[in-house]
Design a protein around this motif. Sequence first.
Motif, short mmCIF file in Angstrom:
data_model
loop_
_atom_site.label_atom_id
_atom_site.label_comp_id
_atom_site.label_asym_id
_atom_site.label_seq_id
_atom_site.Cartn_x
_atom_site.Cartn_y
_atom_site.Cartn_z
N TRP A 9 0.93 -1.30 0.07
CA TRP A 9 -0.11 -0.02 -0.17
C TRP A 9 0.89 1.16 -0.12
O TRP A 9 0.36 2.34 -0.69
CB TRP A 9 -0.81 -0.01 1.18
CG TRP A 9 -1.91 -1.11 1.12
CD1 TRP A 9 -2.40 -1.79 0.03
CD2 TRP A 9 -2.99 -1.39 2.15
NE1 TRP A 9 -3.37 -2.73 0.52
CE2 TRP A 9 -3.80 -2.28 1.77
CE3 TRP A 9 -3.32 -0.74 3.34
CZ2 TRP A 9 -5.07 -2.84 2.46
CZ3 TRP A 9 -4.26 -1.06 4.22
CH2 TRP A 9 -5.15 -2.18 3.58
N VAL A 10 1.78 1.10 0.73
CA VAL A 10 2.87 2.40 0.84
C VAL A 10 3.57 2.57 -0.47
O VAL A 10 3.74 3.66 -0.81
CB VAL A 10 4.14 2.08 1.93
CG1 VAL A 10 5.14 3.18 1.85
CG2 VAL A 10 3.27 2.20 3.41
N GLU A 11 3.91 1.71 -1.35
CA GLU A 11 4.50 1.71 -2.65
C GLU A 11 3.45 2.07 -3.61
O GLU A 11 3.86 3.00 -4.25
CB GLU A 11 5.11 0.38 -2.85
CG GLU A 11 6.19 -0.05 -2.11
CD GLU A 11 6.74 -1.43 -2.10
OE1 GLU A 11 5.94 -2.13 -2.82
OE2 GLU A 11 7.45 -1.97 -1.39
N GLN A 12 2.28 1.85 -3.36
CA GLN A 12 1.07 2.40 -4.22
C GLN A 12 0.91 3.74 -4.12
O GLN A 12 1.04 4.62 -5.24
CB GLN A 12 -0.20 1.56 -3.86
CG GLN A 12 -1.32 2.05 -5.22
CD GLN A 12 -2.69 1.21 -4.45
OE1 GLN A 12 -3.61 2.03 -4.51
NE2 GLN A 12 -2.60 -0.06 -4.37
N ILE A 13 0.73 4.14 -2.67
CA ILE A 13 0.73 5.54 -2.66
C ILE A 13 1.87 6.33 -3.16
O ILE A 13 1.53 7.60 -3.84
CB ILE A 13 0.69 5.91 -1.24
CG1 ILE A 13 -0.73 5.22 -0.49
CG2 ILE A 13 0.55 7.20 -0.64
CD1 ILE A 13 -0.87 5.02 1.05
N ARG A 14 2.97 6.06 -2.73
CA ARG A 14 4.22 6.75 -3.31
C ARG A 14 4.49 6.79 -4.97
O ARG A 14 4.31 7.87 -5.43
CB ARG A 14 5.40 6.04 -2.73
CG ARG A 14 6.70 6.57 -3.07
CD ARG A 14 7.84 5.66 -2.84
NE ARG A 14 7.81 4.51 -3.77
CZ ARG A 14 8.54 3.13 -3.35
NH1 ARG A 14 9.17 3.40 -2.49
NH2 ARG A 14 8.45 2.08 -4.28
N ASP A 15 4.10 5.74 -5.49
CA ASP A 15 4.33 5.62 -6.80
C ASP A 15 3.28 6.33 -7.91
O ASP A 15 3.63 6.83 -8.60
CB ASP A 15 4.43 4.05 -7.38
CG ASP A 15 5.80 3.54 -6.65
OD1 ASP A 15 6.40 4.25 -6.19
OD2 ASP A 15 5.94 2.19 -6.97
N ARG A 16 1.99 6.08 -7.34
CA ARG A 16 0.92 6.77 -8.00
C ARG A 16 1.02 8.21 -7.76
O ARG A 16 0.44 8.99 -8.74
CB ARG A 16 -0.41 6.29 -7.69
CG ARG A 16 -0.62 4.69 -8.27
CD ARG A 16 -1.76 3.97 -7.97
NE ARG A 16 -1.84 2.46 -8.07
CZ ARG A 16 -2.56 1.62 -8.12
NH1 ARG A 16 -3.82 2.00 -7.96
NH2 ARG A 16 -2.55 0.30 -8.37
N GLY A 17 1.41 8.53 -6.68
CA GLY A 17 1.57 10.28 -6.76
C GLY A 17 2.39 10.73 -7.44
O GLY A 17 2.15 11.77 -8.10
#
Length: 313
Positions: free
Chosen positions: A264-272
């Motif tokens: 989830w953390v990686e998704q938040i970071r990467d999609r931002g």
Amino acid sequence: MGAEQNWIPTEIGPADVGAEATPYGLIDHLQRLEDLTGLLTREKALVFRGFGVTPGELDKVFDLLLPNRLAYVHGNSPRTKVGQNLYTSTEYPQEFTISMHNEMSYAHQWPARLAFYCEVAAETGGATPVVDGVRWLAALDPEVREAFAGGVRYLQNLHDGYGFGKSWQQTFETDSREEVEAFLAGTEATWEWKKDGGLRVAQLRPATTRHPVTGTEVWFNQADQWHPAGLGDETAATLASIMPVEDLPQSVTLADGSPIPAEWVEQIRDRGLDEAVNVDWRPGDVLLIDNVLVGHGRRPFTGSRRVLVAMSD
């Protein structure tokens, strides 16, 4: 996503506003501008380019852009104060990306707007990416948005002058425990002084917020920056081998204390970052952003780069 679908910062040059291509041309324009707040709320981010602002005129420009410059008290990013509530942008190794975030979104109060000034542009890279908070929120999976609906819990461990991360003296710009306690008393945080002289601070904050004027809901937290997984697999593994998560300089969980999955953390970071638009710096540029509507970060760079920042309520 409507109007946000193709959003980019609005660039304003001398020819656009009938001003001289000098720092005083920008100062004169800002003095004549009737509703800067309304313009910024509509456009979300403004790039003033072509006026050749120099360090000598910067205070005059920032005084017009930022009605009440704030100190970076309780800030978690490493910076150097270089003037009247004027700071270097994050002093983070230049080879790394700084992920998207709204300044001090983890705090009880955050600045309403930020102004950046490019004194020295990087040899390569070094852009400041900016992201529309509506797009960032919409880009996340429903599962993530639902899990974060209750908010997030931030935990800081601030040492007493020697240790990993920032000291409480640096963070609160004071050597007085009484001043720190007085500040924290108005923030809805809980805290304790540790036996080694350090300070532990816990805060429960929302994961999204609504703009006070437009009512627009945006993604508004720094969970990915406070989570070890946001630093990359190798760094996260190294930190985990050194100390428990709860003893790190900063960490984060869901509101109920549940751990946040790394994916989830990686998704938040990467999609931002994927949704962001780069502001590529030229010396003399000034960028003004609404800190609720727009997140910002930094791209890696080579060579020297000096970008200064100030903030206002």
